[in-house]
Write a protein that holds these residues in place. Structure first.
Motif, short mmCIF file in Angstrom:
data_model
loop_
_atom_site.label_atom_id
_atom_site.label_comp_id
_atom_site.label_asym_id
_atom_site.label_seq_id
_atom_site.Cartn_x
_atom_site.Cartn_y
_atom_site.Cartn_z
N SER A 193 0.83 -1.20 0.00
CA SER A 193 0.00 0.00 0.00
C SER A 193 0.86 1.25 0.00
N ARG A 194 1.88 1.26 0.86
CA ARG A 194 2.74 2.44 0.97
C ARG A 194 3.60 2.63 -0.28
N THR A 229 11.73 -2.22 -3.31
CA THR A 229 12.34 -0.90 -3.35
C THR A 229 11.95 -0.09 -2.12
N HIS A 230 10.70 -0.21 -1.69
CA HIS A 230 10.26 0.52 -0.50
C HIS A 230 11.01 0.03 0.74
N GLN A 255 8.01 6.05 6.06
CA GLN A 255 8.92 6.98 5.40
C GLN A 255 8.14 7.94 4.51
N ALA A 256 8.62 9.17 4.42
CA ALA A 256 8.06 10.15 3.51
C ALA A 256 9.21 10.91 2.86
N GLU A 287 2.87 13.20 6.92
CA GLU A 287 2.67 12.10 5.97
C GLU A 287 3.06 10.76 6.60
N THR A 288 4.11 10.75 7.43
CA THR A 288 4.53 9.47 8.03
C THR A 288 3.51 8.92 9.01
N VAL A 289 2.72 9.79 9.63
CA VAL A 289 1.75 9.32 10.63
C VAL A 289 0.34 9.21 10.05
N GLN A 290 0.21 9.47 8.75
CA GLN A 290 -1.11 9.47 8.13
C GLN A 290 -1.81 8.12 8.29
N ASN A 291 -1.06 7.02 8.14
CA ASN A 291 -1.64 5.68 8.23
C ASN A 291 -1.26 4.96 9.52
N LEU A 292 -0.76 5.70 10.50
CA LEU A 292 -0.38 5.10 11.77
C LEU A 292 -1.64 4.68 12.53
#
Length: 420
Positions: A194-195, A223-224, A271-272, A286-291
């Motif tokens: 997803s990320r 890659t991610h 990561q962003a 952005e890093t905590v958007q899906n936390l």
């Protein structure tokens, strides 16, 4: 040199070889800042798998005199996706088995270093080699080098569909790693996919690497993961000497920062990055958007510790931004840790896999890992009640009691995360 990278199984070797490609590319310009090779230029890598075809690309590094031939350990057949087979090995392997060969190669590689700080293990929790042999190697390394660190990069399977044995393998692997490793960087395939797709859409030129599932999917996922590894483990100015020489302590300082207690070592990474000079607090958001914030029963998740690594901080703006405040609030840091948020910075973004000027990588010891623990325990328990596939494990010496001990370990882990 501080770390020896041990890559086990198909997933571990695919990640490892792509990691070394990135290291070679970046270190050509800044050799003093690359702690992943010895003084003679050889990479401190030990590659092991039970199927020779997976290691073919590793011989390209051998041909270029970057990896020693003795550090390529290959078997003659797979482990059938079975943790027990990977852990105990075949009946007739004896003294020349993969376990002994790998430990000897690792021991010799450690002796070649001026300073051996520990081992970074790359593997999957799904397949027999990565999960079973990876778990056994982790235990052997702990016994052989009791005062050195072990950090694992452990890839968690999709919730379903990869292997009929994946829940058993993940259960047994997590229990074994908890006994031996100092820190466990978990990358859940569902979350990674997803990320990675989000980042691929956001950044033109996102790099591609090879992998073994459908190419368009797994190349992006690998890659991610490599990008997150680079964000956390590559040298930062915060931890280098005045001369610019890297001591290679990033993996071990990571463990020190985010694993303040030995009973909680399962780590969440996000990561962003931005191709332009975005504000640091924007990247933090952005890093905590899906936390994950709430458990299924409505309890708030929290973090024991958080590490933020800001690369591309040439103007020293990270520390005066609102990024750390946002991270502290979003991760709901526990009150008992007086210094719950640590940060490293570097003026350059040498770790970028995609075309980005700034990159923020956040590693958190977050209690939302209990979701994974609960899912694995539930599915494994259902299979145990039906005695599904148990004879495959009993054939290699794993009885029902071993599964129950692993379930107890995950239960204790869950309780620790929920109460501390």
């Amino acid at each position: 040199m501080s770390a020896v990278v041990l890559q086990v199984g198909q997933c571990g070797n695919q990640l490892g070889l792509d990691w070394w490609k990135l290291i070679n590319k970046k270190s050509n310009h800044h050799k003093k800042r690359c702690p992943f090779s010895s003084r003679n230029g050889e990479l401190a890598a030990v590659c092991v798998d039970t199927e020779p075809k997976v290691l073919r690309k590793a011989y390209e590094f051998v041909k270029n005199r970057q990896i020693l031939p003795s550090n390529i350990i290959e078997g003659k057949g797979g482990r059938g996706g079975n943790w027990a087979y990977g852990y105990h090995g075949g009946r007739f392997e004896g003294d020349n088995g993969l376990l002994k060969q790998t430990m000897e190669a690792l021991r010799q590689e450690a002796e070649r270093q001026d300073y051996y700080g520990g081992t970074v293990l790359l593997h999957s929790l799904t397949g027999g080699t990565g999960s079973g042999l990876g778990s056994r190697l982790c235990e052997e390394i702990r016994e052989e080098f009791p005062v050195r660190h072990i950090l694992t990069v452990s890839v968690v399977p999709h919730h379903s569909g990869e292997s009929p044995l994946q829940h058993y393998n993940t259960l047994l692997s997590l229990a074994a790693l908890h006994r031996s490793a100092d820190g466990i960087l978990l990358f859940h395939n569902d979350h990674v996919l997803s990320r990675a797709r989000f980042q691929q859409k956001s950044h033109a030129g996102f790099g591609t690497v090879s992998c073994g599932f459908p190419q368009s999917t797994l190349s992006v996922m690998n890659t991610h993961i490599i990008s997150c590894m680079a964000g956390l483990l590559m040298p930062v100015k915060t931890l280098t000497t005045c001369s610019g020489q890297s001591l290679g302590i990033e993996p071990w300082e990571l463990v020190r920062s985010v694993c303040p207690i030995p009973t909680a070592k399962l780590l969440y990474t996000t990561q962003a990055s931005a191709s332009e000079m975005s504000q640091w607090d924007t990247l933090a958001s952005e890093t905590v958007q899906n936390l994950p914030q709430l458990s299924p029963d409505g309890k708030l998740y929290s973090s024991r510790a958080v590490l933020a690594v800001a690369r591309g901080n040439h103007d020293n703006s990270f520390i005066v931004s609102k990024a750390l405040q946002k991270l502290r609030q979003a991760h709901r840091c526990v009150p008992w840790n007086p210094f719950p948020v640590d940060h490293w910075t570097d003026p350059r973004n040498e770790a970028n896999v995609c075309l980005s000027a700034r990159m923020l990588t956040v590693c958190s010891n977050h209690s939302s890992v209990t979701r994974l623990l609960g899912h694995v325990a539930q599915r494994a328990t259902e299979m145990l009640k039906a005695r599904a596939y148990l004879h495959w494990y009993e054939r290699y010496g794993i009885e029902t009691e071993e599964f129950q001990r692993a379930l107890n370990t995950l239960s204790d882990l869950t309780e620790n995360y929920e109460t501390q």
